[in-house]
Design a protein around this motif. Structure first.
Motif, PDB file in Angstrom:
ATOM      1  N   GLU A  29      -2.584  21.407  -0.104  1.00  0.00           N
ATOM      2  CA  GLU A  29      -3.950  20.969  -0.335  1.00  0.00           C
ATOM      3  C   GLU A  29      -3.984  19.647  -1.076  1.00  0.00           C
ATOM      4  OE1 GLU A  29      -5.617  24.214  -2.461  1.00  0.00           O
ATOM      5  OE2 GLU A  29      -6.162  25.322  -0.646  1.00  0.00           O
ATOM      6  N   ASN A  30      -3.038  19.472  -2.014  1.00  0.00           N
ATOM      7  CA  ASN A  30      -2.966  18.236  -2.784  1.00  0.00           C
ATOM      8  C   ASN A  30      -2.649  17.044  -1.871  1.00  0.00           C
ATOM      9  OD1 ASN A  30      -3.008  16.542  -4.948  1.00  0.00           O
ATOM     10  ND2 ASN A  30      -0.957  17.068  -5.662  1.00  0.00           N
ATOM     11  N   ASN A  31      -1.722  17.218  -0.918  1.00  0.00           N
ATOM     12  CA  ASN A  31      -1.359  16.153   0.016  1.00  0.00           C
ATOM     13  C   ASN A  31      -2.502  15.837   0.971  1.00  0.00           C
ATOM     14  OD1 ASN A  31       1.152  15.850  -1.082  1.00  0.00           O
ATOM     15  ND2 ASN A  31       2.177  17.155   0.427  1.00  0.00           N
ATOM     16  N   ALA A  32      -3.272  16.842   1.359  1.00  0.00           N
ATOM     17  CA  ALA A  32      -4.371  16.637   2.289  1.00  0.00           C
ATOM     18  C   ALA A  32      -5.505  15.874   1.622  1.00  0.00           C
ATOM     19  CB  ALA A  32      -4.869  17.971   2.819  1.00  0.00           C
ATOM     20  N   ALA A  33      -5.683  16.049   0.327  1.00  0.00           N
ATOM     21  CA  ALA A  33      -6.781  15.412  -0.378  1.00  0.00           C
ATOM     22  C   ALA A  33      -6.544  13.912  -0.561  1.00  0.00           C
ATOM     23  CB  ALA A  33      -6.979  16.075  -1.728  1.00  0.00           C
ATOM     24  N   VAL A  34      -5.294  13.513  -0.656  1.00  0.00           N
ATOM     25  CA  VAL A  34      -4.984  12.094  -0.870  1.00  0.00           C
ATOM     26  C   VAL A  34      -4.963  11.405   0.486  1.00  0.00           C
ATOM     27  CG1 VAL A  34      -3.278  10.459  -1.715  1.00  0.00           C
ATOM     28  CG2 VAL A  34      -3.626  12.623  -2.908  1.00  0.00           C
ATOM     29  N   SER A  35      -5.810  10.423   0.656  1.00  0.00           N
ATOM     30  CA  SER A  35      -5.799   9.687   1.920  1.00  0.00           C
ATOM     31  C   SER A  35      -5.202   8.310   1.673  1.00  0.00           C
ATOM     32  CB  SER A  35      -7.221   9.563   2.476  1.00  0.00           C
ATOM     33  OG  SER A  35      -7.991   8.789   1.592  1.00  0.00           O
ATOM     34  N   ARG A  36      -4.428   7.894   2.600  1.00  0.00           N
ATOM     35  CA  ARG A  36      -3.798   6.580   2.493  1.00  0.00           C
ATOM     36  C   ARG A  36      -4.681   5.537   3.180  1.00  0.00           C
ATOM     37  NH1 ARG A  36       2.566   7.691   3.792  1.00  0.00           N
ATOM     38  NH2 ARG A  36       2.931   8.964   1.962  1.00  0.00           N
ATOM     39  N   PRO A  37      -4.743   4.368   2.589  1.00  0.00           N
ATOM     40  CA  PRO A  37      -5.526   3.323   3.264  1.00  0.00           C
ATOM     41  C   PRO A  37      -4.816   2.891   4.551  1.00  0.00           C
ATOM     42  CG  PRO A  37      -4.399   2.424   1.351  1.00  0.00           C
ATOM     43  CD  PRO A  37      -4.153   3.911   1.354  1.00  0.00           C
ATOM     44  N   ASP A  38      -5.614   2.539   5.535  1.00  0.00           N
ATOM     45  CA  ASP A  38      -5.029   2.073   6.791  1.00  0.00           C
ATOM     46  C   ASP A  38      -4.315   0.745   6.557  1.00  0.00           C
ATOM     47  OD1 ASP A  38      -5.995   4.230   8.170  1.00  0.00           O
ATOM     48  OD2 ASP A  38      -7.834   3.194   8.806  1.00  0.00           O
ATOM     49  N   ARG A  39      -3.078   0.684   6.961  1.00  0.00           N
ATOM     50  CA  ARG A  39      -2.308  -0.556   6.814  1.00  0.00           C
ATOM     51  C   ARG A  39      -2.298  -1.299   8.135  1.00  0.00           C
ATOM     52  NH1 ARG A  39       2.994   1.243   3.342  1.00  0.00           N
ATOM     53  NH2 ARG A  39       1.843   1.966   1.534  1.00  0.00           N
ATOM     54  N   GLN A  40      -2.544  -2.570   8.041  1.00  0.00           N
ATOM     55  CA  GLN A  40      -2.477  -3.382   9.241  1.00  0.00           C
ATOM     56  C   GLN A  40      -1.061  -3.893   9.396  1.00  0.00           C
ATOM     57  OE1 GLN A  40      -5.329  -6.473   8.776  1.00  0.00           O
ATOM     58  NE2 GLN A  40      -7.048  -5.190   9.357  1.00  0.00           N
ATOM     59  N   LYS A  41      -0.625  -3.956  10.634  1.00  0.00           N
ATOM     60  CA  LYS A  41       0.699  -4.510  10.890  1.00  0.00           C
ATOM     61  C   LYS A  41       0.684  -5.989  10.546  1.00  0.00           C
ATOM     62  CE  LYS A  41       2.014  -1.458  14.660  1.00  0.00           C
ATOM     63  NZ  LYS A  41       2.423  -1.378  16.058  1.00  0.00           N
ATOM     64  N   PRO A  42       1.765  -6.489   9.930  1.00  0.00           N
ATOM     65  CA  PRO A  42       1.788  -7.922   9.642  1.00  0.00           C
ATOM     66  C   PRO A  42       1.811  -8.711  10.952  1.00  0.00           C
ATOM     67  CG  PRO A  42       3.917  -6.919   9.146  1.00  0.00           C
ATOM     68  CD  PRO A  42       2.972  -5.813   9.502  1.00  0.00           C
ATOM     69  N   THR A  43       1.006  -9.733  11.004  1.00  0.00           N
ATOM     70  CA  THR A  43       0.952 -10.532  12.227  1.00  0.00           C
ATOM     71  C   THR A  43       1.967 -11.657  12.137  1.00  0.00           C
ATOM     72  OG1 THR A  43      -0.779 -11.921  11.301  1.00  0.00           O
ATOM     73  CG2 THR A  43      -1.487 -10.034  12.629  1.00  0.00           C
ATOM     74  N   LYS A  44       2.636 -11.888  13.246  1.00  0.00           N
ATOM     75  CA  LYS A  44       3.597 -12.975  13.306  1.00  0.00           C
ATOM     76  C   LYS A  44       2.835 -14.270  13.552  1.00  0.00           C
ATOM     77  CE  LYS A  44       7.360 -10.282  15.290  1.00  0.00           C
ATOM     78  NZ  LYS A  44       8.272 -10.148  16.413  1.00  0.00           N
ATOM     79  N   PRO A  45       3.288 -15.360  12.943  1.00  0.00           N
ATOM     80  CA  PRO A  45       2.609 -16.630  13.230  1.00  0.00           C
ATOM     81  C   PRO A  45       2.858 -17.042  14.672  1.00  0.00           C
ATOM     82  CG  PRO A  45       4.565 -16.996  11.892  1.00  0.00           C
ATOM     83  CD  PRO A  45       4.386 -15.510  12.026  1.00  0.00           C
ATOM     84  N   ARG A  46       1.857 -17.611  15.293  1.00  0.00           N
ATOM     85  CA  ARG A  46       1.980 -18.061  16.681  1.00  0.00           C
ATOM     86  C   ARG A  46       2.908 -19.251  16.738  1.00  0.00           C
ATOM     87  NH1 ARG A  46      -2.265 -15.809  20.337  1.00  0.00           N
ATOM     88  NH2 ARG A  46      -0.657 -16.444  21.751  1.00  0.00           N
TER      89      ARG A  46
END
Length: 142
Positions: A5-22
């Motif tokens: 229950e403790n693990n379910a209550a903690v939500s992780r923020p969505d991480r964006q994949k690092p973008t490679k420079p063009r």
């Protein structure tokens, strides 16, 4: 609370994949543009039939390479003779060459030298590369 229950209550923020420079391609290179357009029957709105208006394009650039281009330079020395006595003949001079009576032009010698010393490409490999494009530089008749 249990551990589950403790693990379910903690939500992780969505991480964006690092973008490679063009990767940008320098502007001084020549460019060829190929345009892809819709057929005329697709340039109408499916909902109301109105003609579609061009609003821009999605561009993508690729690097293309033109392999070594080979050309033969024919040195033509014009000869003249006297029409009266037919004894005097003179031929135009040709500029001095790096290796006289050689088939190698100055640009070919520079190309081979740069490949050998700057690019560490041995002469036997260069000879094989030239053979693949139909140029025999090793002196053997094939």
């Amino acid at each position: 609370m249990t551990a589950d229950e403790n693990n379910a209550a903690v939500s992780r923020p969505d991480r964006q994949k690092p973008t490679k420079p063009r990767i940008s391609i320098a502007d001084h290179h020549p460019r060829e543009e190929i345009e892809y357009d819709l057929p005329e029957e697709q340039k109408h709105c499916p909902h109301d039939g109105a003609s579609l208006k061009l609003i821009g394009s999605e561009d993508h650039e690729q690097v293309d390479i033109i392999p070594a281009q080979v050309k033969v330079i024919r040195h033509k020395r014009l000869k003249y003779s006297c029409p009266c006595c037919k004894q005097f003949v003179i031929t135009a001079n040709k500029p001095k060459q790096p290796i006289e009576k050689s088939i190698a032009s100055p640009s070919l010698l520079a190309f081979v030298t740069i490949q050998k010393y700057a690019d560490a490409l041995p002469l036997y490999r260069q000879s094989e590369m030239f053979n693949r494009i139909g140029i025999n530089l090793d002196g053997e008749v094939r």
